[in-house]
Write a protein that holds these residues in place. Sequence first.
Motif, PDB file in Angstrom:
ATOM      1  N   ALA A  31       1.018  -1.060  -0.340  1.00 21.20           N
ATOM      2  CA  ALA A  31      -0.439  -0.337  -0.429  1.00 21.20           C
ATOM      3  C   ALA A  31       1.125   1.019  -0.314  1.00 21.20           C
ATOM      4  O   ALA A  31       1.998   1.161   0.741  1.00 21.20           O
ATOM      5  CB  ALA A  31      -0.797   0.236   1.386  1.00 21.20           C
ATOM      6  N   GLU A  32       0.553   1.856  -0.511  1.00 23.30           N
ATOM      7  CA  GLU A  32       1.554   3.253  -1.334  1.00 23.30           C
ATOM      8  C   GLU A  32      -0.014   4.399  -1.265  1.00 23.30           C
ATOM      9  O   GLU A  32      -0.716   4.373  -1.722  1.00 23.30           O
ATOM     10  CB  GLU A  32       2.578   3.341  -2.097  1.00 23.30           C
ATOM     11  N   LEU A  41      -4.708  23.439   3.559  1.00 28.08           N
ATOM     12  CA  LEU A  41      -5.001  21.615   3.937  1.00 28.08           C
ATOM     13  C   LEU A  41      -4.168  20.832   5.065  1.00 28.08           C
ATOM     14  O   LEU A  41      -4.802  19.979   5.038  1.00 28.08           O
ATOM     15  CB  LEU A  41      -5.738  20.707   2.939  1.00 28.08           C
ATOM     16  N   GLU A  42      -3.043  21.415   4.894  1.00 29.68           N
ATOM     17  CA  GLU A  42      -2.080  20.563   4.791  1.00 29.68           C
ATOM     18  C   GLU A  42      -2.165  19.406   6.423  1.00 29.68           C
ATOM     19  O   GLU A  42      -2.085  19.483   6.945  1.00 29.68           O
ATOM     20  CB  GLU A  42      -0.760  20.931   4.899  1.00 29.68           C
ATOM     21  N   VAL A  43      -2.870  20.663   7.419  1.00 32.60           N
ATOM     22  CA  VAL A  43      -2.694  20.116   8.831  1.00 32.60           C
ATOM     23  C   VAL A  43      -4.168  18.633   8.605  1.00 32.60           C
ATOM     24  O   VAL A  43      -4.173  17.842   9.327  1.00 32.60           O
ATOM     25  CB  VAL A  43      -4.345  21.039   9.338  1.00 32.60           C
ATOM     26  N   LEU A  44      -4.843  18.254   7.592  1.00 32.43           N
ATOM     27  CA  LEU A  44      -5.993  16.963   7.587  1.00 32.43           C
ATOM     28  C   LEU A  44      -4.375  16.082   6.901  1.00 32.43           C
ATOM     29  O   LEU A  44      -4.836  14.447   6.403  1.00 32.43           O
ATOM     30  CB  LEU A  44      -6.337  17.438   6.731  1.00 32.43           C
ATOM     31  N   GLU A  45      -3.030  16.319   6.597  1.00 30.44           N
ATOM     32  CA  GLU A  45      -2.548  14.691   5.733  1.00 30.44           C
ATOM     33  C   GLU A  45      -2.910  14.113   6.284  1.00 30.44           C
ATOM     34  O   GLU A  45      -2.951  12.586   6.288  1.00 30.44           O
ATOM     35  CB  GLU A  45      -0.802  15.731   5.485  1.00 30.44           C
ATOM     36  N   GLY A  46      -2.153  14.446   8.168  1.00 32.43           N
ATOM     37  CA  GLY A  46      -1.946  12.897   8.721  1.00 32.43           C
ATOM     38  C   GLY A  46      -3.803  12.379   8.692  1.00 32.43           C
ATOM     39  O   GLY A  46      -4.003  10.643   8.405  1.00 32.43           O
ATOM     40  N   PRO A  47      -4.630  12.524   9.276  1.00 31.45           N
ATOM     41  CA  PRO A  47      -5.713  12.203   9.334  1.00 31.45           C
ATOM     42  C   PRO A  47      -6.208  11.268   7.213  1.00 31.45           C
ATOM     43  O   PRO A  47      -6.828  10.213   7.854  1.00 31.45           O
ATOM     44  CB  PRO A  47      -6.795  13.046   9.777  1.00 31.45           C
ATOM     45  N   MET A  48      -5.984  12.023   6.807  1.00 34.66           N
ATOM     46  CA  MET A  48      -6.775  12.028   4.856  1.00 34.66           C
ATOM     47  C   MET A  48      -5.847  10.570   4.865  1.00 34.66           C
ATOM     48  O   MET A  48      -6.511   9.498   4.432  1.00 34.66           O
ATOM     49  CB  MET A  48      -6.139  12.437   4.228  1.00 34.66           C
ATOM     50  N   ARG A  49      -4.593  10.614   5.061  1.00 33.64           N
ATOM     51  CA  ARG A  49      -3.651   8.948   4.698  1.00 33.64           C
ATOM     52  C   ARG A  49      -3.979   7.885   5.613  1.00 33.64           C
ATOM     53  O   ARG A  49      -4.188   6.817   5.779  1.00 33.64           O
ATOM     54  CB  ARG A  49      -2.572   9.433   5.569  1.00 33.64           C
ATOM     55  N   TRP A  51      -7.054   7.528   7.667  1.00 37.97           N
ATOM     56  CA  TRP A  51      -8.789   6.819   6.710  1.00 37.97           C
ATOM     57  C   TRP A  51      -8.148   6.269   5.205  1.00 37.97           C
ATOM     58  O   TRP A  51      -9.522   5.402   5.088  1.00 37.97           O
ATOM     59  CB  TRP A  51      -9.606   8.130   6.334  1.00 37.97           C
ATOM     60  N   ILE A  52      -7.328   6.807   5.082  1.00 42.21           N
ATOM     61  CA  ILE A  52      -7.252   6.007   3.068  1.00 42.21           C
ATOM     62  C   ILE A  52      -6.863   4.608   3.622  1.00 42.21           C
ATOM     63  O   ILE A  52      -7.337   3.787   2.978  1.00 42.21           O
ATOM     64  CB  ILE A  52      -6.844   6.691   2.367  1.00 42.21           C
ATOM     65  N   GLY A  53      -5.748   4.220   4.450  1.00 40.24           N
ATOM     66  CA  GLY A  53      -5.335   3.240   4.846  1.00 40.24           C
ATOM     67  C   GLY A  53      -6.514   2.019   5.207  1.00 40.24           C
ATOM     68  O   GLY A  53      -6.087   1.052   5.326  1.00 40.24           O
ATOM     69  N   ARG A  54      -7.443   2.692   5.841  1.00 37.41           N
ATOM     70  CA  ARG A  54      -8.178   1.843   6.850  1.00 37.41           C
ATOM     71  C   ARG A  54      -8.562   0.725   5.356  1.00 37.41           C
ATOM     72  O   ARG A  54      -9.530   0.101   5.952  1.00 37.41           O
ATOM     73  CB  ARG A  54      -8.993   2.374   7.814  1.00 37.41           C
ATOM     74  N   ILE A  56      -7.852   0.707   2.264  1.00 36.69           N
ATOM     75  CA  ILE A  56      -7.094  -0.051   1.137  1.00 36.69           C
ATOM     76  C   ILE A  56      -5.528  -1.092   1.406  1.00 36.69           C
ATOM     77  O   ILE A  56      -4.884  -0.264   2.481  1.00 36.69           O
ATOM     78  CB  ILE A  56      -6.387   0.880   0.468  1.00 36.69           C
ATOM     79  N   GLU A  57      -5.830  -2.141   1.252  1.00 37.93           N
ATOM     80  CA  GLU A  57      -4.433  -2.861   1.712  1.00 37.93           C
ATOM     81  C   GLU A  57      -3.456  -3.206   0.466  1.00 37.93           C
ATOM     82  O   GLU A  57      -2.371  -3.178   1.155  1.00 37.93           O
ATOM     83  CB  GLU A  57      -5.021  -3.829   2.050  1.00 37.93           C
ATOM     84  N   ARG A  58      -3.650  -2.860  -0.678  1.00 35.94           N
ATOM     85  CA  ARG A  58      -3.252  -3.120  -1.707  1.00 35.94           C
ATOM     86  C   ARG A  58      -2.530  -1.996  -2.553  1.00 35.94           C
ATOM     87  O   ARG A  58      -4.463  -2.071  -2.879  1.00 35.94           O
ATOM     88  CB  ARG A  58      -2.578  -4.286  -1.902  1.00 35.94           C
ATOM     89  N   GLY A  59      -2.153  -1.569  -3.516  1.00 36.12           N
ATOM     90  CA  GLY A  59      -1.909  -0.342  -4.832  1.00 36.12           C
ATOM     91  C   GLY A  59      -1.648   1.124  -4.338  1.00 36.12           C
ATOM     92  O   GLY A  59      -1.020   1.082  -2.639  1.00 36.12           O
ATOM     93  N   ARG A  60      -1.091   1.856  -5.267  1.00 34.36           N
ATOM     94  CA  ARG A  60      -0.946   2.677  -5.159  1.00 34.36           C
ATOM     95  C   ARG A  60      -1.206   3.693  -5.431  1.00 34.36           C
ATOM     96  O   ARG A  60      -2.585   4.129  -6.184  1.00 34.36           O
ATOM     97  CB  ARG A  60       0.448   3.069  -6.118  1.00 34.36           C
ATOM     98  N   VAL A  61      -2.256   4.516  -4.117  1.00 31.99           N
ATOM     99  CA  VAL A  61      -3.761   5.762  -3.997  1.00 31.99           C
ATOM    100  C   VAL A  61      -2.615   7.182  -4.247  1.00 31.99           C
ATOM    101  O   VAL A  61      -2.197   7.413  -3.630  1.00 31.99           O
ATOM    102  CB  VAL A  61      -4.266   5.390  -2.941  1.00 31.99           C
ATOM    103  N   GLN A  62      -3.387   7.679  -4.777  1.00 29.75           N
ATOM    104  CA  GLN A  62      -2.826   9.077  -5.337  1.00 29.75           C
ATOM    105  C   GLN A  62      -4.670   9.852  -5.405  1.00 29.75           C
ATOM    106  O   GLN A  62      -5.502   9.789  -5.989  1.00 29.75           O
ATOM    107  CB  GLN A  62      -2.440   9.559  -7.026  1.00 29.75           C
ATOM    108  N   ALA A  63      -4.375  11.000  -3.974  1.00 30.61           N
ATOM    109  CA  ALA A  63      -5.074  12.018  -3.794  1.00 30.61           C
ATOM    110  C   ALA A  63      -5.314  12.838  -3.600  1.00 30.61           C
ATOM    111  O   ALA A  63      -4.109  13.550  -3.470  1.00 30.61           O
ATOM    112  CB  ALA A  63      -5.531  11.227  -2.765  1.00 30.61           C
ATOM    113  N   ARG A  64      -6.045  13.752  -4.699  1.00 26.54           N
ATOM    114  CA  ARG A  64      -6.186  15.195  -4.920  1.00 26.54           C
ATOM    115  C   ARG A  64      -6.793  15.767  -3.806  1.00 26.54           C
ATOM    116  O   ARG A  64      -8.099  15.218  -4.574  1.00 26.54           O
ATOM    117  CB  ARG A  64      -5.989  15.572  -6.579  1.00 26.54           C
TER     118      ARG A  64
END
Length: 292
Positions: A31-32, A41-49, A51-54, A56-64
């Motif tokens: 998972a990447e 919104l940089e303050v949201l980077e940790g929570p969003m990362r 939340w997505i990790g919960r 996604i098990e495998r794969g490269r995810v690009q979030a914009r």
Amino acid sequence: MQSMTGHGRGVCQRHGLRITVELNSVNRKQAEILLTLPRDLEVLEGPMREWIGRHIERGRVQARVLVEYLNPAWVAPRLEPVVAAAWVAELRRLARRLGIPETVTLDHLLRVPGLFQANGPQVPWEKLWPVARAALDRALAGLLRMRRREGAHLEKDLVRRIQRMRRAVARIRARAPRAVERYRKQLLQRIRAAGLTEVTGEDERLLKEVVLFAERTDITEELTRLESHFKQFEQCRRSRQPVGRTLDFLAQEMYREVNTLGVKANDAQISREVVRLKTELDRFREQVQNVE
């Protein structure tokens, strides 16, 4: 069973701002998560990362992530009058010192760094994160829906590959016992063709050679393990958890057994079936690389 490729988009509008999240995922063994956030919104980077990790098990995810401020007061520039007055006085002193006209224009002030400041968002964290998460949840729902839909197609193809391999294994299992008897007859024919007519089918030396051949070419263990791997594939199909890594491991184990079959095979028909097995297994392994 889910694919690792997909796309999702989510939008949420509350508290005078609109947040848009776009997600794209492609194949990757681990998972990447890559995030592109506006500065506000940089303050949201940790929570969003996290939340997505919960999800996604495998794969490269690009979030914009994009943010639009619907309140004009938040984006109106703010003049720093103290800074402006200091720059005007300094520019006039410089002009007098150099003996040039003391004309200070607005164009001069526009070049002053930090003179105009854009008001940042006035939304507190407890309101900002729920809006971003709602947009992210909608994007994730679309992404996972596409991954499941593609995963269903992958599963059908993998099932067809396994069924073809099962049929090949069944034909090999039926053929294998007769290979020893054919070897005994061929060996006896070669002996008689050499003029050794006194050797019979019950000769001890002949029987010993046949037994050694049977031991060298015994593929019962490999066939049994292949059948076990096929059953594990069926268990993976029923699993509610990501199975990509398990299927990748199963493909490697099956390839090892098929290679051993090819080495031990001393029969033309069995060799042809081994080639069919390898062909289907190669396609199986390629498809497994797309499974989460």
